[in-house]
Design an enzyme around this catalytic site. Structure first.
Site, PDB file in Angstrom:
ATOM      1  N   MET A  12       0.845  -1.203   0.000  1.00 52.35           N
ATOM      2  CA  MET A  12       0.000   0.000   0.000  1.00 52.35           C
ATOM      3  C   MET A  12       0.874   1.246   0.000  1.00 52.35           C
ATOM      4  O   MET A  12       1.627   1.500   0.945  1.00 52.35           O
ATOM      5  CB  MET A  12      -0.954  -0.019   1.203  1.00 52.35           C
ATOM      6  CG  MET A  12      -2.022  -1.099   1.081  1.00 52.35           C
ATOM      7  SD  MET A  12      -3.192  -1.147   2.443  1.00 52.35           S
ATOM      8  CE  MET A  12      -2.230  -1.925   3.726  1.00 52.35           C
ATOM      9  N   CYS A  94      -2.900  -1.682 -10.283  1.00 54.93           N
ATOM     10  CA  CYS A  94      -3.176  -0.283  -9.936  1.00 54.93           C
ATOM     11  C   CYS A  94      -3.870   0.436 -11.095  1.00 54.93           C
ATOM     12  O   CYS A  94      -3.397   0.384 -12.227  1.00 54.93           O
ATOM     13  CB  CYS A  94      -1.867   0.427  -9.577  1.00 54.93           C
ATOM     14  SG  CYS A  94      -2.158   2.136  -9.123  1.00 54.93           S
ATOM     15  N   LYS A 133       0.630  -9.449  -9.191  1.00 50.15           N
ATOM     16  CA  LYS A 133      -0.583  -9.070  -8.447  1.00 50.15           C
ATOM     17  C   LYS A 133      -1.527  -8.423  -9.450  1.00 50.15           C
ATOM     18  O   LYS A 133      -1.194  -7.381 -10.027  1.00 50.15           O
ATOM     19  CB  LYS A 133      -0.248  -8.106  -7.312  1.00 50.15           C
ATOM     20  CG  LYS A 133      -1.466  -7.636  -6.511  1.00 50.15           C
ATOM     21  CD  LYS A 133      -1.030  -6.941  -5.225  1.00 50.15           C
ATOM     22  CE  LYS A 133      -2.193  -6.447  -4.389  1.00 50.15           C
ATOM     23  NZ  LYS A 133      -2.744  -5.170  -4.846  1.00 50.15           N
ATOM     24  N   HIS A 165      -6.510  -9.585  -6.725  1.00 50.76           N
ATOM     25  CA  HIS A 165      -7.476  -8.656  -6.136  1.00 50.76           C
ATOM     26  C   HIS A 165      -8.773  -8.906  -6.899  1.00 50.76           C
ATOM     27  O   HIS A 165      -8.889  -8.572  -8.077  1.00 50.76           O
ATOM     28  CB  HIS A 165      -6.977  -7.217  -6.289  1.00 50.76           C
ATOM     29  CG  HIS A 165      -7.879  -6.203  -5.671  1.00 50.76           C
ATOM     30  ND1 HIS A 165      -7.614  -4.863  -5.669  1.00 50.76           N
ATOM     31  CD2 HIS A 165      -9.066  -6.327  -5.018  1.00 50.76           C
ATOM     32  CE1 HIS A 165      -8.574  -4.209  -5.043  1.00 50.76           C
ATOM     33  NE2 HIS A 165      -9.479  -5.072  -4.651  1.00 50.76           N
ATOM     34  N   ASN A 205      -7.150 -11.613  -2.625  1.00 53.72           N
ATOM     35  CA  ASN A 205      -7.069 -10.293  -1.994  1.00 53.72           C
ATOM     36  C   ASN A 205      -8.362  -9.528  -2.268  1.00 53.72           C
ATOM     37  O   ASN A 205      -8.983  -9.685  -3.296  1.00 53.72           O
ATOM     38  CB  ASN A 205      -5.853  -9.533  -2.577  1.00 53.72           C
ATOM     39  CG  ASN A 205      -5.846  -8.069  -2.211  1.00 53.72           C
ATOM     40  OD1 ASN A 205      -5.934  -7.200  -3.087  1.00 53.72           O
ATOM     41  ND2 ASN A 205      -5.766  -7.752  -0.937  1.00 53.72           N
ATOM     42  N   GLY A 206      -8.723  -8.676  -1.291  1.00 54.57           N
ATOM     43  CA  GLY A 206      -9.877  -7.795  -1.457  1.00 54.57           C
ATOM     44  C   GLY A 206     -10.975  -8.100  -0.455  1.00 54.57           C
ATOM     45  O   GLY A 206     -11.549  -9.190  -0.469  1.00 54.57           O
ATOM     46  N   GLY A 227      -5.178  -5.847   3.181  1.00 54.13           N
ATOM     47  CA  GLY A 227      -4.649  -4.489   3.161  1.00 54.13           C
ATOM     48  C   GLY A 227      -5.276  -3.597   4.212  1.00 54.13           C
ATOM     49  O   GLY A 227      -4.807  -3.495   5.345  1.00 54.13           O
TER      50      GLY A 227
HETATM   51  C1  LIG Z   1      -3.595   3.456   0.513  1.00 47.95           C
HETATM   52  C2  LIG Z   1      -3.508   2.293  -0.434  1.00 47.95           C
HETATM   53  C3  LIG Z   1      -2.404   2.186  -1.273  1.00 47.95           C
HETATM   54  C4  LIG Z   1      -2.286   1.093  -2.141  1.00 47.95           C
HETATM   55  N1  LIG Z   1      -1.133   0.959  -2.878  1.00 47.95           N
HETATM   56  C5  LIG Z   1      -0.947  -0.174  -3.616  1.00 47.95           C
HETATM   57  C6  LIG Z   1       0.302  -0.454  -4.240  1.00 47.95           C
HETATM   58  O1  LIG Z   1       1.287   0.293  -4.129  1.00 47.95           O
HETATM   59  N2  LIG Z   1       0.399  -1.586  -4.980  1.00 47.95           N
HETATM   60  C7  LIG Z   1      -0.646  -2.467  -5.110  1.00 47.95           C
HETATM   61  O2  LIG Z   1      -0.516  -3.501  -5.778  1.00 47.95           O
HETATM   62  N3  LIG Z   1      -1.823  -2.238  -4.515  1.00 47.95           N
HETATM   63  C8  LIG Z   1      -1.983  -1.137  -3.754  1.00 47.95           C
HETATM   64  N4  LIG Z   1      -3.155  -0.960  -3.073  1.00 47.95           N
HETATM   65  C9  LIG Z   1      -4.213  -1.992  -3.169  1.00 47.95           C
HETATM   66  C10 LIG Z   1      -4.022  -3.050  -2.062  1.00 47.95           C
HETATM   67  O3  LIG Z   1      -2.790  -3.725  -2.205  1.00 47.95           O
HETATM   68  C11 LIG Z   1      -5.174  -4.073  -2.103  1.00 47.95           C
HETATM   69  O4  LIG Z   1      -5.130  -4.735  -3.341  1.00 47.95           O
HETATM   70  C12 LIG Z   1      -6.549  -3.447  -1.934  1.00 47.95           C
HETATM   71  O5  LIG Z   1      -6.558  -2.498  -0.881  1.00 47.95           O
HETATM   72  C13 LIG Z   1      -7.606  -4.522  -1.658  1.00 47.95           C
HETATM   73  O6  LIG Z   1      -7.313  -5.237  -0.471  1.00 47.95           O
HETATM   74  P1  LIG Z   1      -8.073  -4.901   0.932  1.00 47.95           P
HETATM   75  O7  LIG Z   1      -9.552  -4.935   0.656  1.00 47.95           O
HETATM   76  O8  LIG Z   1      -7.649  -5.987   1.869  1.00 47.95           O
HETATM   77  O9  LIG Z   1      -7.633  -3.538   1.351  1.00 47.95           O
HETATM   78  C14 LIG Z   1      -3.312   0.115  -2.205  1.00 47.95           C
HETATM   79  C15 LIG Z   1      -4.418   0.242  -1.355  1.00 47.95           C
HETATM   80  C16 LIG Z   1      -4.519   1.307  -0.471  1.00 47.95           C
HETATM   81  C17 LIG Z   1      -5.715   1.389   0.457  1.00 47.95           C
END
Ligand SMILES: Cc1cc2nc3c(=O)[nH]c(=O)nc-3n(C[C@H](O)[C@H](O)[C@H](O)COP(=O)(O)O)c2cc1C
Length: 327
Positions: A12, A94, A133, A165, A205-206, A227
């Site tokens: 993140m 992303c 990812k 995700h 994930n998600g 996350g």
């Molecule tokens: C603040 C923030 C920054 C993130 N930055 C990235 C990142 O740098 N690379 C990435 O693959 N996903 C990034 N994500 C997505 C997370 O890795 C994850 O896929 C997404 O939040 C879903 O998972 P969760 O529901 O458990 O949060 C980011 C998510 C958040 C909230």
């Protein structure tokens, strides 16, 4: 050798920096940690020398790269391997505009052959595993066949671990934040993927925010990546660690807090800013009486008293919780 991907903290940006990872490692010795996404452009062109810096305790540690130029990714992969990272993950999830204009992130789901070339070039450059990812699709290209084709081409290129995700990305009109909530979670995609390719490591994930949900996903998947729930309530890492088959850990909230406080004191002497150091621990006492006061004390005082470690123990007095005596 590939890592045990059963439980991991999602990469993140601006959140999972080295301080956050150090803190998470105190809570679980086994959970797999990821860096924030680092672009090939930043790694190859930045004047900064600390982009690959981390504490040895952070292992098992994966670096996440963003990019789509196979040669550049291969050079960055070698830098990462030399720096001691255990694995390299490429960000194919992303959806931000900045990332799309750089032609990487989720838009690469439309270019599986290019991603496969990146994977191959990186594998030639290093001996640590390269993982992907992904989302489950982008815009209108979001049926299972589209997703399966992407995976098949990259599996044939040698990628053995896919972190999914489980929602598609909408590349126009939604912010990255909306793209993490509005497209629905479709867990049958990773479930079907694992059924179709039992030899692949599939990590879901998600939206996983309870031990029960994690356990449900582990019925079919090899791992869960979490996350936002871990950021909001980091003690959930411990609950999951203890529930998901790792060696149970005994340390309590205060043990972790004081160990992190020692780390902060060390980091302050190296020029770190208290304001930044306190961010990962804001949710440590989530659910305890006084948790809101703890947070607001930290966010108010830390920017004013940039080098004063006492802010942490002062904030602790606002929590109505006595650590269990474990002796
Ligand atoms: C603040 C923030 C920054 C993130 N930055 C990235 C990142 O740098 N690379 C990435 O693959 N996903 C990034 N994500 C997505 C997370 O890795 C994850 O896929 C997404 O939040 C879903 O998972 P969760 O529901 O458990 O949060 C980011 C998510 C958040 C909230």
């Amino acid at each position: 050798m590939s890592l045990n991907h059963r439980l991991s903290v999602a990469p993140m940006l601006d959140w999972t920096d080295r301080h956050c990872r150090y803190f998470h490692r105190l809570i679980s010795p086994n959970i797999v940690l990821y860096t924030e996404m680092l672009t090939t452009g930043a790694l190859l062109n930045s004047e900064r020398t600390d982009l690959l810096a981390y504490d040895q305790s952070e292992h098992p540690l994966v670096i996440q790269l963003g990019g789509s130029n196979p040669e550049e990714l291969a050079v960055c992969a070698k830098m990462a391997e030399d720096a001691g990272f255990d694995e390299i993950n490429i960000n194919i999830g992303c959806p931000s505009d900045r990332v799309q204009s750089g032609r990487f992130g989720a838009c690469l789901m439309r270019e599986p052959e290019l991603v496969a070339e990146c994977v191959k070039k990186m594998q030639q450059a290093v001996s640590i595993p390269i993982t992907l990812k992904t989302r489950i699709g982008v815009d209108d290209e979001a049926d299972y066949d589209f997703f399966k084709r992407f995976v098949t081409i990259n599996r044939d290129a040698g990628c053995e671990t896919f972190i999914v995700h489980a929602r598609k990305a909408l590349l126009k009109g939604l912010s990255p934040k909306q793209n993490r909530t509005i497209p629905p979670l479709l867990y049958h995609f990773p479930e079907q993927l694992k059924a179709d390719f039992p030899d692949l490591t599939v990590v879901v994930n998600g939206g996983i925010d309870t031990v029960q949900k994690a356990q449900n996903h582990l019925q079919y998947a090899d791992g869960v990546m979490i996350g936002r729930a871990f950021w909001n309530a980091p003690w959930l890492i411990r609950d999951m660690h203890n529930a998901l088959g790792f060696q149970p850990q005994q340390t309590n909230h205060d043990d972790i807090l004081y160990a992190y406080q020692d780390y902060c004191a060390r980091m302050l002497t190296q020029g770190a800013n208290l304001h930044w150091l306190i961010r990962p621990i804001l949710g440590l006492f989530h659910g305890f009486p006084g948790s809101k006061k703890w947070k607001s004390y930290l966010v108010t005082e830390a920017p004013k008293r940039k080098n004063d470690i006492r802010v942490l123990s002062e904030a602790r007095t606002l929590i109505n919780y006595v650590s269990e005596n474990r002796s």
